[in-house]
Design a protein around this motif. Structure first.
Motif, PDB file in Angstrom:
ATOM      1  N   GLY A  33      -4.961   5.834 -24.396  1.00 19.25           N
ATOM      2  CA  GLY A  33      -4.162   5.940 -25.707  1.00 19.25           C
ATOM      3  C   GLY A  33      -4.270   4.070 -25.806  1.00 19.25           C
ATOM      4  N   PHE A  34      -3.343   3.384 -25.277  1.00 26.33           N
ATOM      5  CA  PHE A  34      -3.058   1.926 -25.249  1.00 26.33           C
ATOM      6  C   PHE A  34      -4.679   1.346 -25.356  1.00 26.33           C
ATOM      7  N   ASN A  35      -4.772   1.911 -24.513  1.00 23.83           N
ATOM      8  CA  ASN A  35      -6.496   1.796 -23.501  1.00 23.83           C
ATOM      9  C   ASN A  35      -7.341   2.555 -23.469  1.00 23.83           C
ATOM     10  N   GLU A  36      -8.454   2.209 -23.248  1.00 19.83           N
ATOM     11  CA  GLU A  36      -9.560   3.222 -22.942  1.00 19.83           C
ATOM     12  C   GLU A  36     -10.200   3.352 -21.698  1.00 19.83           C
ATOM     13  N   LEU A  37     -10.274   4.591 -20.590  1.00 20.15           N
ATOM     14  CA  LEU A  37     -10.693   4.428 -19.564  1.00 20.15           C
ATOM     15  C   LEU A  37     -12.319   4.812 -19.974  1.00 20.15           C
ATOM     16  N   LYS A  38     -13.307   3.763 -19.549  1.00 19.78           N
ATOM     17  CA  LYS A  38     -14.887   4.592 -19.358  1.00 19.78           C
ATOM     18  C   LYS A  38     -14.688   4.584 -17.734  1.00 19.78           C
ATOM     19  N   HIS A  59     -11.150  -6.154  -7.200  1.00 25.04           N
ATOM     20  CA  HIS A  59      -9.522  -5.525  -7.468  1.00 25.04           C
ATOM     21  C   HIS A  59      -9.576  -6.651  -8.357  1.00 25.04           C
ATOM     22  N   GLN A  60      -8.906  -6.675  -9.282  1.00 23.99           N
ATOM     23  CA  GLN A  60      -7.866  -7.208 -10.528  1.00 23.99           C
ATOM     24  C   GLN A  60      -6.581  -7.556 -10.994  1.00 23.99           C
ATOM     25  N   THR A  61      -5.825  -6.327 -10.862  1.00 23.26           N
ATOM     26  CA  THR A  61      -3.740  -6.257 -10.838  1.00 23.26           C
ATOM     27  C   THR A  61      -3.784  -5.443  -9.187  1.00 23.26           C
ATOM     28  N   ARG A 193      -8.025  -6.911 -15.742  1.00 24.43           N
ATOM     29  CA  ARG A 193      -7.296  -8.278 -15.502  1.00 24.43           C
ATOM     30  C   ARG A 193      -7.367  -8.586 -17.526  1.00 24.43           C
ATOM     31  N   ARG A 194      -8.401  -8.125 -18.368  1.00 24.38           N
ATOM     32  CA  ARG A 194      -7.480  -8.157 -19.201  1.00 24.38           C
ATOM     33  C   ARG A 194      -6.522  -6.907 -20.398  1.00 24.38           C
ATOM     34  N   ALA A 195      -6.123  -6.042 -19.846  1.00 26.21           N
ATOM     35  CA  ALA A 195      -5.563  -4.729 -20.273  1.00 26.21           C
ATOM     36  C   ALA A 195      -4.527  -5.746 -19.796  1.00 26.21           C
ATOM     37  N   ASP A 197      -1.299  -7.247 -17.148  1.00 27.13           N
ATOM     38  CA  ASP A 197      -0.808  -8.937 -16.304  1.00 27.13           C
ATOM     39  C   ASP A 197      -0.748  -8.946 -14.845  1.00 27.13           C
ATOM     40  N   LYS A 198      -0.972  -9.424 -13.840  1.00 29.48           N
ATOM     41  CA  LYS A 198      -1.207  -9.702 -12.579  1.00 29.48           C
ATOM     42  C   LYS A 198      -0.975  -8.331 -11.789  1.00 29.48           C
ATOM     43  N   LYS A 199       0.130  -8.162 -12.129  1.00 28.62           N
ATOM     44  CA  LYS A 199       1.446  -7.517 -11.028  1.00 28.62           C
ATOM     45  C   LYS A 199       0.703  -5.580 -11.565  1.00 28.62           C
ATOM     46  N   GLY A 200       0.137  -5.922 -13.013  1.00 26.67           N
ATOM     47  CA  GLY A 200      -0.609  -4.432 -13.470  1.00 26.67           C
ATOM     48  C   GLY A 200       0.377  -3.698 -14.105  1.00 26.67           C
ATOM     49  N   LEU A 201       1.777  -3.974 -14.262  1.00 30.35           N
ATOM     50  CA  LEU A 201       3.060  -3.496 -14.462  1.00 30.35           C
ATOM     51  C   LEU A 201       2.850  -3.319 -15.749  1.00 30.35           C
ATOM     52  N   ARG A 202       2.141  -4.789 -16.692  1.00 25.89           N
ATOM     53  CA  ARG A 202       3.133  -4.705 -17.567  1.00 25.89           C
ATOM     54  C   ARG A 202       1.829  -5.113 -18.876  1.00 25.89           C
ATOM     55  N   ILE A 203       1.679  -4.215 -19.675  1.00 27.39           N
ATOM     56  CA  ILE A 203       0.599  -3.952 -20.410  1.00 27.39           C
ATOM     57  C   ILE A 203       0.413  -5.253 -21.451  1.00 27.39           C
ATOM     58  N   LYS A 204      -1.052  -6.567 -21.313  1.00 32.77           N
ATOM     59  CA  LYS A 204      -0.897  -7.577 -22.008  1.00 32.77           C
ATOM     60  C   LYS A 204      -1.589  -7.729 -23.368  1.00 32.77           C
ATOM     61  N   LYS A 205      -1.967  -6.455 -23.321  1.00 31.50           N
ATOM     62  CA  LYS A 205      -3.037  -6.468 -24.675  1.00 31.50           C
ATOM     63  C   LYS A 205      -3.820  -4.583 -24.401  1.00 31.50           C
ATOM     64  N   LYS A 206      -3.502  -4.469 -25.729  1.00 25.90           N
ATOM     65  CA  LYS A 206      -3.780  -3.425 -26.374  1.00 25.90           C
ATOM     66  C   LYS A 206      -5.415  -3.332 -26.546  1.00 25.90           C
ATOM     67  N   ASN A 207      -5.968  -2.031 -26.675  1.00 26.60           N
ATOM     68  CA  ASN A 207      -7.182  -1.625 -27.513  1.00 26.60           C
ATOM     69  C   ASN A 207      -8.482  -2.365 -26.402  1.00 26.60           C
ATOM     70  N   ILE A 208      -8.672  -2.282 -25.206  1.00 23.31           N
ATOM     71  CA  ILE A 208      -9.630  -3.214 -24.105  1.00 23.31           C
ATOM     72  C   ILE A 208     -10.335  -1.813 -23.723  1.00 23.31           C
ATOM     73  N   LEU A 209     -11.402  -1.551 -23.798  1.00 20.55           N
ATOM     74  CA  LEU A 209     -12.223  -0.859 -23.083  1.00 20.55           C
ATOM     75  C   LEU A 209     -12.433  -1.164 -21.804  1.00 20.55           C
ATOM     76  N   GLN A 210     -12.395  -0.200 -20.749  1.00 21.30           N
ATOM     77  CA  GLN A 210     -11.427  -0.399 -19.494  1.00 21.30           C
ATOM     78  C   GLN A 210     -13.444   0.103 -18.601  1.00 21.30           C
ATOM     79  N   SER A 211     -13.058  -0.008 -17.426  1.00 21.50           N
ATOM     80  CA  SER A 211     -14.160   0.709 -16.842  1.00 21.50           C
ATOM     81  C   SER A 211     -14.172   1.336 -15.717  1.00 21.50           C
ATOM     82  N   MET A 212     -14.544   1.964 -15.526  1.00 27.52           N
ATOM     83  CA  MET A 212     -14.427   2.605 -13.856  1.00 27.52           C
ATOM     84  C   MET A 212     -15.941   3.143 -13.475  1.00 27.52           C
ATOM     85  N   VAL A 213     -16.698   2.588 -12.372  1.00 30.18           N
ATOM     86  CA  VAL A 213     -17.978   2.985 -11.928  1.00 30.18           C
ATOM     87  C   VAL A 213     -18.159   3.832 -10.339  1.00 30.18           C
ATOM     88  N   ILE A 214     -17.436   5.022 -10.157  1.00 23.30           N
ATOM     89  CA  ILE A 214     -17.916   5.495  -8.963  1.00 23.30           C
ATOM     90  C   ILE A 214     -19.628   5.156  -8.471  1.00 23.30           C
TER      91      ILE A 214
END
Length: 269
Positions: A33-38, A59-61, A193-195, A197-214
């Protein structure tokens, strides 16, 4: 399931289920929504046994990383192929997912305390406390709790113990692997980390493509590989080994900048 049935840590599963449902609904738009997870590798999740699985990740947040994993794991188990479309997957979540977190972090405010009930295994860091470097003996109760969690289900851990990149992997993770012989599944994340804050509770920036590779489970000789060998294998698997650091040419920097532009997700209206 009985209304007051508890897990090995005494948490009421009915309450835990509702916590995961509520937070799942609240946080879903953070990744779709705010961001997108690949996502890449959801088929690996579906092939895993129900217990004695250890996920290792960079680990990023503090919180956004593990919340995203709760989404991805549950979506994968409900048949989603590398996506978290349709929040309905969270209605019957997998309740035996745990994550390792610093006790100090989970005591900082009401929200972390609530999130801890959803599956935190709190441990006392032996190398840092209240922002200062320390040296402290390992709390045997902490390692015992990780053993209990592995016996009951899946455990997520961030073996560097910090959100800073390319910090050394703590040997405690390797000791746990040698002792309990879990299936070890590496995960590499980016964009959090771009999307947030450090705690991962507040959205710092929108429209960021996040990624998770398993990635595929690690091949480990539990009896014969040394602690240092397992540590190095972990660092390479989560792409935090020193070999991933190199002198970057101007051309590569330009290519990376172009790639970062592509990583910015734009919603199609």
């Amino acid at each position: 399931m009985g209304l007051f049935r508890r897990n090995p840590f005494g948490h009421i599963l009915f309450l835990k289920k509702w916590l995961i449902r509520i937070f799942g609904i609240i946080t879903h738009k953070r990744y779709r929504g705010f961001n997108e997870l690949k996502i890449d590798g959801s088929e690996i999740i579906r092939a895993l046994p129900d217990r004695n699985v250890l996920f290792i990740s960079n680990h990023q947040t503090y919180f956004a990383d593990v919340v995203a994993m709760f989404h991805v794991f549950n979506a994968s188990l409900k048949g989603r192929a590398d996506n978290i479309k349709n929040i309905g997957y969270i209605w019957q979540p997998k309740l035996n997912i745990y994550y390792v977190a610093a006790s100090e972090t989970m005591r900082e405010g009401l929200l972390p305390r609530i999130l801890a009930y959803a599956g935190a295994i709190t441990v006392e860091r032996t190398w840092r406390a209240k922002g200062k470097d320390i040296q402290r003996e390992v709390n045997l109760n902490d390692t015992e709790n990780i053993k209990v969690a592995l016996s009951d289900g899946w455990v997520i851990t961030f073996p560097q113990g910090t959100t800073k990149s390319f910090k050394p992997v703590r040997k405690g993770t390797a000791h746990i692997i040698k002792q309990h012989k879990p299936i070890v599944v590496p995960i590499v994340i980016d964009g959090f980390r771009r999307a947030f804050d450090k705690k991962g509770l507040r959205i710092k920036k929108k429209n960021i493509l996040q990624s998770m590779v398993i990635k595929e489970p690690l091949q480990i000789d539990y009896d014969n590989e040394s602690i240092d060998e397992i540590v190095e294998k972990i660092e390479i698997a989560i792409e935090q080994h020193s070999s991933f650091l190199k002198v970057v040419s101007a051309e590569e920097i330009n290519e990376k900048e172009e790639l970062n532009k592509l990583r910015h997700w734009r919603k199609n209206y």
